[in-house]
Structure formats: C-alpha cells, structure tokens
Enzyme design. Structure first.
Site, PDB file in Angstrom:
ATOM      1  N   LYS A   1      73.216  -6.067  -7.847  1.00 33.71           N
ATOM      2  CA  LYS A   1      73.249  -7.067  -8.968  1.00 33.71           C
ATOM      3  C   LYS A   1      73.832  -6.489 -10.317  1.00 33.71           C
ATOM      4  CE  LYS A   1      69.733  -8.061 -11.975  1.00 33.71           C
ATOM      5  NZ  LYS A   1      70.085  -8.178 -13.390  1.00 33.71           N
ATOM      6  N   ASN A   2      73.340  -5.524 -10.812  1.00 35.08           N
ATOM      7  CA  ASN A   2      73.773  -4.778 -12.003  1.00 35.08           C
ATOM      8  C   ASN A   2      75.115  -4.329 -11.852  1.00 35.08           C
ATOM      9  OD1 ASN A   2      71.417  -5.958 -13.202  1.00 35.08           O
ATOM     10  ND2 ASN A   2      70.436  -3.997 -13.187  1.00 35.08           N
TER      11      ASN A   2
ATOM     12  N   ARG B   1      66.235  -6.988 -27.671  1.00 37.02           N
ATOM     13  CA  ARG B   1      67.568  -6.121 -27.029  1.00 37.02           C
ATOM     14  C   ARG B   1      68.591  -6.304 -27.759  1.00 37.02           C
ATOM     15  NH1 ARG B   1      67.249  -7.852 -20.738  1.00 37.02           N
ATOM     16  NH2 ARG B   1      68.345  -6.092 -20.430  1.00 37.02           N
ATOM     17  N   PRO B   2      68.751  -5.550 -28.885  1.00 38.17           N
ATOM     18  CA  PRO B   2      70.105  -5.599 -29.957  1.00 38.17           C
ATOM     19  C   PRO B   2      71.332  -5.335 -29.290  1.00 38.17           C
ATOM     20  CG  PRO B   2      68.873  -3.596 -29.925  1.00 38.17           C
ATOM     21  CD  PRO B   2      67.907  -4.546 -29.177  1.00 38.17           C
ATOM     22  N   ILE B   3      72.430  -5.542 -29.809  1.00 38.57           N
ATOM     23  CA  ILE B   3      73.827  -5.165 -29.162  1.00 38.57           C
ATOM     24  C   ILE B   3      74.463  -4.759 -30.261  1.00 38.57           C
ATOM     25  CG2 ILE B   3      73.707  -6.958 -27.581  1.00 38.57           C
ATOM     26  CD1 ILE B   3      75.698  -8.376 -29.408  1.00 38.57           C
ATOM     27  N   ASP B   4      73.626  -4.036 -31.279  1.00 41.15           N
ATOM     28  CA  ASP B   4      74.425  -3.128 -32.375  1.00 41.15           C
ATOM     29  C   ASP B   4      75.339  -2.083 -31.774  1.00 41.15           C
ATOM     30  OD1 ASP B   4      71.842  -1.954 -31.528  1.00 41.15           O
ATOM     31  OD2 ASP B   4      72.398  -0.463 -32.761  1.00 41.15           O
ATOM     32  N   GLN B   5      75.074  -1.566 -30.930  1.00 43.07           N
ATOM     33  CA  GLN B   5      75.925  -0.345 -29.986  1.00 43.07           C
ATOM     34  C   GLN B   5      77.246  -0.930 -29.764  1.00 43.07           C
ATOM     35  OE1 GLN B   5      75.474   3.103 -30.622  1.00 43.07           O
ATOM     36  NE2 GLN B   5      73.812   1.813 -31.918  1.00 43.07           N
TER      37      GLN B   5
ATOM     38  N   ARG C   1      67.135 -14.474  -9.276  1.00 41.77           N
ATOM     39  CA  ARG C   1      68.201 -14.088 -10.258  1.00 41.77           C
ATOM     40  C   ARG C   1      68.721 -12.813  -9.752  1.00 41.77           C
ATOM     41  NH1 ARG C   1      67.452 -13.236 -16.103  1.00 41.77           N
ATOM     42  NH2 ARG C   1      69.352 -12.060 -15.643  1.00 41.77           N
TER      43      ARG C   1
ATOM     44  N   ARG D   1      72.154 -12.938 -19.686  1.00 43.43           N
ATOM     45  CA  ARG D   1      72.305 -11.839 -20.741  1.00 43.43           C
ATOM     46  C   ARG D   1      73.934 -11.056 -20.302  1.00 43.43           C
ATOM     47  NH1 ARG D   1      70.221  -8.964 -24.695  1.00 43.43           N
ATOM     48  NH2 ARG D   1      70.703  -6.801 -24.834  1.00 43.43           N
TER      49      ARG D   1
ATOM     50  N   CYS E   1      64.833 -11.120 -23.932  1.00 41.56           N
ATOM     51  CA  CYS E   1      63.729 -11.678 -22.732  1.00 41.56           C
ATOM     52  C   CYS E   1      62.623 -10.977 -22.816  1.00 41.56           C
ATOM     53  CB  CYS E   1      64.637 -11.450 -21.489  1.00 41.56           C
ATOM     54  SG  CYS E   1      64.704  -9.985 -20.928  1.00 41.56           S
TER      55      CYS E   1
ATOM     56  N   ASP F   1      63.429  -0.326 -14.423  1.00 44.22           N
ATOM     57  CA  ASP F   1      63.549  -1.651 -13.474  1.00 44.22           C
ATOM     58  C   ASP F   1      62.716  -1.430 -12.334  1.00 44.22           C
ATOM     59  OD1 ASP F   1      66.977  -2.469 -13.906  1.00 44.22           O
ATOM     60  OD2 ASP F   1      65.377  -2.799 -15.188  1.00 44.22           O
TER      61      ASP F   1
HETATM   62  C1  EPZ Z   1      70.767  -2.973 -18.203  1.00 42.82           C
HETATM   63  O1  EPZ Z   1      70.309  -4.028 -19.243  1.00 42.82           O
HETATM   64  C2  EPZ Z   1      70.187  -3.820 -17.037  1.00 42.82           C
HETATM   65  N1  EPZ Z   1      70.713  -4.754 -16.802  1.00 42.82           N
HETATM   66  C3  EPZ Z   1      68.676  -3.932 -17.293  1.00 42.82           C
HETATM   67  O2  EPZ Z   1      68.239  -4.755 -15.829  1.00 42.82           O
HETATM   68  C4  EPZ Z   1      67.903  -2.535 -17.215  1.00 42.82           C
HETATM   69  O3  EPZ Z   1      66.651  -2.732 -17.376  1.00 42.82           O
HETATM   70  C5  EPZ Z   1      68.483  -1.733 -18.397  1.00 42.82           C
HETATM   71  O4  EPZ Z   1      69.997  -1.763 -18.355  1.00 42.82           O
HETATM   72  C6  EPZ Z   1      68.072  -0.348 -18.900  1.00 42.82           C
HETATM   73  O5  EPZ Z   1      68.309   0.325 -17.311  1.00 42.82           O
HETATM   74  C7  EPZ Z   1      72.054  -4.972 -16.328  1.00 42.82           C
HETATM   75  O6  EPZ Z   1      72.633  -3.896 -16.038  1.00 42.82           O
HETATM   76  C8  EPZ Z   1      72.588  -6.573 -16.360  1.00 42.82           C
HETATM   77  P1  EPZ Z   1      70.567  -1.063 -22.290  1.00 42.82           P
HETATM   78  P2  EPZ Z   1      71.092  -3.519 -20.937  1.00 42.82           P
HETATM   79  O7  EPZ Z   1      71.538  -1.431 -22.894  1.00 42.82           O
HETATM   80  O8  EPZ Z   1      72.264  -2.930 -20.772  1.00 42.82           O
HETATM   81  C9  EPZ Z   1      68.696  -0.390 -26.563  1.00 42.82           C
HETATM   82  C10 EPZ Z   1      67.218  -6.165 -14.478  1.00 42.82           C
HETATM   83  O9  EPZ Z   1      65.932  -6.168 -14.300  1.00 42.82           O
HETATM   84  N2  EPZ Z   1      69.963  -0.830 -27.168  1.00 42.82           N
HETATM   85  O10 EPZ Z   1      70.884   0.178 -21.281  1.00 42.82           O
HETATM   86  O11 EPZ Z   1      70.749  -4.710 -21.601  1.00 42.82           O
HETATM   87  C11 EPZ Z   1      67.803  -1.462 -25.829  1.00 42.82           C
HETATM   88  O12 EPZ Z   1      66.915  -2.220 -26.626  1.00 42.82           O
HETATM   89  C12 EPZ Z   1      67.810  -5.752 -15.872  1.00 42.82           C
HETATM   90  O13 EPZ Z   1      68.337  -5.765 -13.645  1.00 42.82           O
HETATM   91  C13 EPZ Z   1      69.944  -0.742 -28.542  1.00 42.82           C
HETATM   92  O14 EPZ Z   1      69.197  -0.430 -29.143  1.00 42.82           O
HETATM   93  O15 EPZ Z   1      70.123  -2.302 -21.180  1.00 42.82           O
HETATM   94  C14 EPZ Z   1      67.148  -0.662 -24.751  1.00 42.82           C
HETATM   95  O16 EPZ Z   1      65.971  -0.219 -25.361  1.00 42.82           O
HETATM   96  C15 EPZ Z   1      66.588  -6.079 -16.921  1.00 42.82           C
HETATM   97  N3  EPZ Z   1      71.473  -1.353 -28.885  1.00 42.82           N
HETATM   98  C16 EPZ Z   1      67.826   0.475 -24.412  1.00 42.82           C
HETATM   99  O17 EPZ Z   1      69.148   0.442 -25.439  1.00 42.82           O
HETATM  100  C17 EPZ Z   1      72.278  -1.698 -28.139  1.00 42.82           C
HETATM  101  O18 EPZ Z   1      73.299  -2.081 -28.684  1.00 42.82           O
HETATM  102  C18 EPZ Z   1      68.743   0.491 -23.065  1.00 42.82           C
HETATM  103  O19 EPZ Z   1      69.365  -0.837 -23.208  1.00 42.82           O
HETATM  104  C19 EPZ Z   1      72.217  -1.719 -26.914  1.00 42.82           C
HETATM  105  C20 EPZ Z   1      70.931  -1.061 -26.233  1.00 42.82           C
END
Ligand code: EPZ
Length: 427
Positions: free
Chosen positions: A22-23, A122-126, A397, A93, A117, A305
């Site tokens: 999926k991912n 789940r910020p997107i600042d990066q 999903r 997302r 969720c 996950d």
């Molecule tokens: C991906 O989400 C996966 N989703 C998630 O799987 C998975 O749990 C997660 O990575 C962690 O492995 C998909 O691949 C579609 P991150 P993502 O950005 O990309 C922080 C599932 O069940 N962060 O790696 O959103 C964030 O808050 C889903 O299949 C920032 O601070 O995760 C978190 O604490 C759920 N700023 C950490 O980084 C940012 O700009 C990791 O998040 C981005 C992230």
C-alpha cells in the site's frame, strides 16, 4: 457502517500470498503523472486507498485501463488539472504526494492541507521546507496548500526529522528540478527504494535510495515505464505475528525477507520458530512465548505500523513486556480497545507496559486506524468467545481481501452491515 464478527480461540495455519505494498502504491500512482507517456503498474493491491488514488488520477484527466486483477495502464498525457479533487484528497493523507509530482511536472500544485488521523499530530513542515529550498512559493489559504515555481532548482536539503512522506515528496519534485539535489537524513524504507527504481525507469537520475543520502540530477523529460510494486512488508508482518499470537503456523509467500528482518528477529526473540526461504517466511508458534521489549524506529528498525499487532502478540507472552513508540506521539489508541478484551496494559507517554499471559475475552471494539483494526481482529481470534469489530473501513484501506485470507487460514469471521451478514463463507 460495516463490522466484523470474529469467533475466538481460532488457530491460523496455512499459506497466504502477500499483496503489493500500500505505502509504495500510494507513492507510485501520483509519481506516474511525471510523464505524459503510458505507465503500467503491476502487483497493485486491491484496497480502498489505491481505488481512491485511481479516482483522483482520473479526475485529473489521466485515462486509466485495468488489465487483470492487479495491473493498470495509465496515460497521463492529457492531464488537465493541477488540483486533485478536494473530496477525494480528504479521504487519504498520501494524496499530498501530488504536491511533489504536479510541482515537478507543471511547476504548480494545489492540494488540501492533509488531515491528521489517530496517530497524533502529523505536521508537513519538512515537506514545505524542502519545496521552498527548491524555489517554490507556497501559499496556504482556505484549507489549500498552493505551490508554484517558475523554475525548480536543485538544492541541498537536510531533513530535521526522518520522514517517509517528506522524502518521497522531495524525490518527486527534485527529479524534475534543474541541477543537483542532495537530500540528507532521509527515510530508508523499501518503499523509498521502490519509488526511486520507478522514477529511474521513467528516465530520472536518483541515486542512494535506501541510504541516509539521496542524490538527484534533475531531468526535463520522463518516459513511460512498466513497474511492479514491491510486496507489502506490513501485511506480511501482520500475518507473521498472527501465526504466533493464535498458536498456529503461517507461510507468507511472495515477500522480500530482507524487508522483514526486524520483525523476524523480534518474533524469534519472543519464542516463535521462523524459517526463511528466498521468497517466503514461515512462522510457527512455540510454547511458551517470552515477554520482550519492543521499540519502534524508522527502517531498518521495527516498524511503527506493526506496533499494534506486536502488542497483541505480547499480550500472549506471560510476564511484563514494554513497548516504546518512537515514531508517533499518539499511537496507542488500540490500547483502550484491547483493555475492553481484558488486556492488562498501562500507557505512560510513549511507553506501554503489557502484563502478558492473561487470556483475552471477546468484546465489542472499534478500529481507530487500519493497523489497530488488524490488531483487534487478531486479538479477537485469540480471545474466548465472540467479538465485534466496528469501523472496519479502516482495515479495507490497506489490507487486500483481509477476511478472505484469514478465512483460508482457519478464521471464522463475518462482515456485517446494518442490513445483515455480507459474507456467508467461513473457515
Ligand atoms: C508514513 O506516514 C506511512 N504512510 C505510515 O503508514 C507510517 O506509519 C509512517 O510513514 C511512519 O513509518 C504512508 O507511507 C502512506 P512520516 P508519513 O512523515 O509519511 C514527523 C499506515 O498504517 N514529521 O515518516 O506521514 C511525524 O509527525 C500508515 O500504512 C514531521 O515532524 O510518516 C512523525 O512523528 C500510518 N514533519 C514522524 O515524522 C514532517 O514534515 C514520521 O512521520 C513530516 C513528518
């Protein structure tokens, strides 16, 4: 709303073919718009998130033809819009990957601010920091993120946080930026490598995926490609832990064992027997299970996950286990539901203490996200008596034909809605 009725005390045994990831799929589909030529994606999982992503692409003007159960052909040539449909994007997302791919192809993108969720903030600042570094202007108004760039220029970007989403989004935009981009402190998940392989098949120049540093030389044009999605390591890990939790023996087929090393190691530590073949892994329950400390980390660490199914497994190991969730702030919503089934779990911040060895009892519970939904179904299979799991649309999903696969392994599970039972066959 649909529910699962699950009969307890069921052992799962047999073979199960693991679907495409999926991912990975939810990153490859938006990436396809980087080219105007035909793209063929194989081994796509038949799940809600992929169907939603396909609807978004068709709404953008991409013509899509299904070829067989898990293969589609996309013709992004006549893409007409730079704003994925709001009502569709709100459903998932990962549609924010259209920021990177549309910005890369058109220099413009408009995407709704992604919802959080039940995993905490789940910020997107990066993501936004990276797009700005490449020269994009960003305006956030009326719930929309509007990005535009006369020209994207390669840059050196060091991520403050290891983020799968930010790594993917910046790979997409940088692939079309002029000059060299260096991404540092990136995510190293197999899905990142899968995307890099797909982009390179389309003519991009992406090196170093799977390591801490990704080097990208932007290209002007992308050609069509044929690409097969890697197997879903999270689905595979879910079934592997279900085998140990229910006292059975399951072979997960069509997997890449290298992607599952952290899970294999943890299951062995907890006492399961594991046999690894080139494209399959067999997990067999061995009594007694042993309590363990489980810590989630970015790949190659134990994946967050699989923390919910890991917690279910540890409820079956007599003694005190500790789970530390290092990736998300709030990923323990499944704990309250497991406690309804009699689990003895105490949460302190990012740590959960599990007193295992106490048999669970069937109860009405609710899935809060897809991974907690899968975990509750496994817990219900181990429990005494019958359970009802609500909000199973979460499970749909990301798990392809989950109840059918479970039934073939010996589960007795029924999908019901307010108008009655929807699937009559059972294990
Ligand atoms: C991906 O989400 C996966 N989703 C998630 O799987 C998975 O749990 C997660 O990575 C962690 O492995 C998909 O691949 C579609 P991150 P993502 O950005 O990309 C922080 C599932 O069940 N962060 O790696 O959103 C964030 O808050 C889903 O299949 C920032 O601070 O995760 C978190 O604490 C759920 N700023 C950490 O980084 C940012 O700009 C990791 O998040 C981005 C992230």
């Amino acid at each position: 709303m649909e529910k699962f009725i699950v009969k307890g005390r069921k052992t799962l045994s047999g073979k199960v073919r693991i679907s495409g990831s999926k991912n990975s799929a939810v990153a490859l589909l938006p990436a396809a718009v980087m080219t105007s030529e035909m793209v063929t994606l194989e081994n796509l999982p038949d799940i809600t998130d992929v169907r939603t992503m396909i609807n978004i692409l068709e709404n953008l003007g991409v013509s899509i033809r299904r070829r067989g159960r898990d293969t589609i052909e996309l013709k992004p040539g006549n893409l007409t819009k730079i704003a994925p449909a709001y009502d569709l994007v709100k459903k998932m997302r990962a549609s924010y990957y259209f920021m990177g791919s549309l910005l890369g192809r058109f220099g413009q993108a408009e995407v709704p601010i992604p919802g959080g969720c039940d995993l905490g903030p789940r910020p997107i600042d990066q993501h936004l920091k990276g797009f700005t570094a490449l020269g994009a202007d960003i305006n956030i108004e009326h719930g929309m993120i509007k990005l535009s760039a006369k020209k994207l220029t390669g840059a050196r970007i060091y991520f403050d946080v290891v983020s799968i989403g930010a790594t993917i989004n910046l790979m997409l935009a940088a692939a079309a930026a002029e000059g060299k981009t260096i991404l540092e402190n990136v995510a190293k998940e197999p899905e990142i490598v899968d995307l890099a392989n797909f982009l390179n098949a389309m003519g991009a120049s992406v090196k170093g995926a799977g390591t801490d540093v990704i080097r990208i030389e932007g290209v002007k044009n992308f050609n069509g490609a044929v690409h097969s999605v890697i197997p879903d390591r999270i689905e595979a890990g879910t079934f592997m832990m279900a085998a140990a939790s229910t006292g059975g023996k399951i072979t997960v087929e069509d997997v890449i064992p290298k992607h599952l090393e952290a899970i294999t190691a943890k299951i062995i530590e907890i006492g399961g027997k594991v046999e690894v073949e080139p494209e399959s892994i067999t997990v067999e329950y061995v009594s007694p299970l042993v309590p363990s400390d489980l810590k989630t980390f970015p790949y190659p660490g134990f994946p967050t996950d699989l923390q919910p199914p890991g917690m279910v497994l540890l409820t079956a190991a007599k003694g005190l286990s500790v789970i530390t969730e290092n990736v998300f702030d709030g990923r323990f919503n499944h704990v309250d539901e497991l406690k309804r089934m009699g689990a003895r779990i105490k949460v302190e911040g990012r740590t959960a203490l599990i007193e295992g060895g106490v048999p669970l009892s069937g109860a009405p519970v609710t899935a809060t996200d897809l991974r907690s939904g899968a975990a509750l179904i496994i817990a219900a299979l181990t429990a005494d008596g019958e359970s009802q799991i609500s909000a199973v649309e979460h499970v749909d999903r990301g798990y392809d034909k989950f109840e059918q696969k479970l039934i073939e392994l010996g589960a007795e599970i029924y999908r019901t809605s307010d108008d009655g039972i929807l699937n009559l066959h059972s294990g």
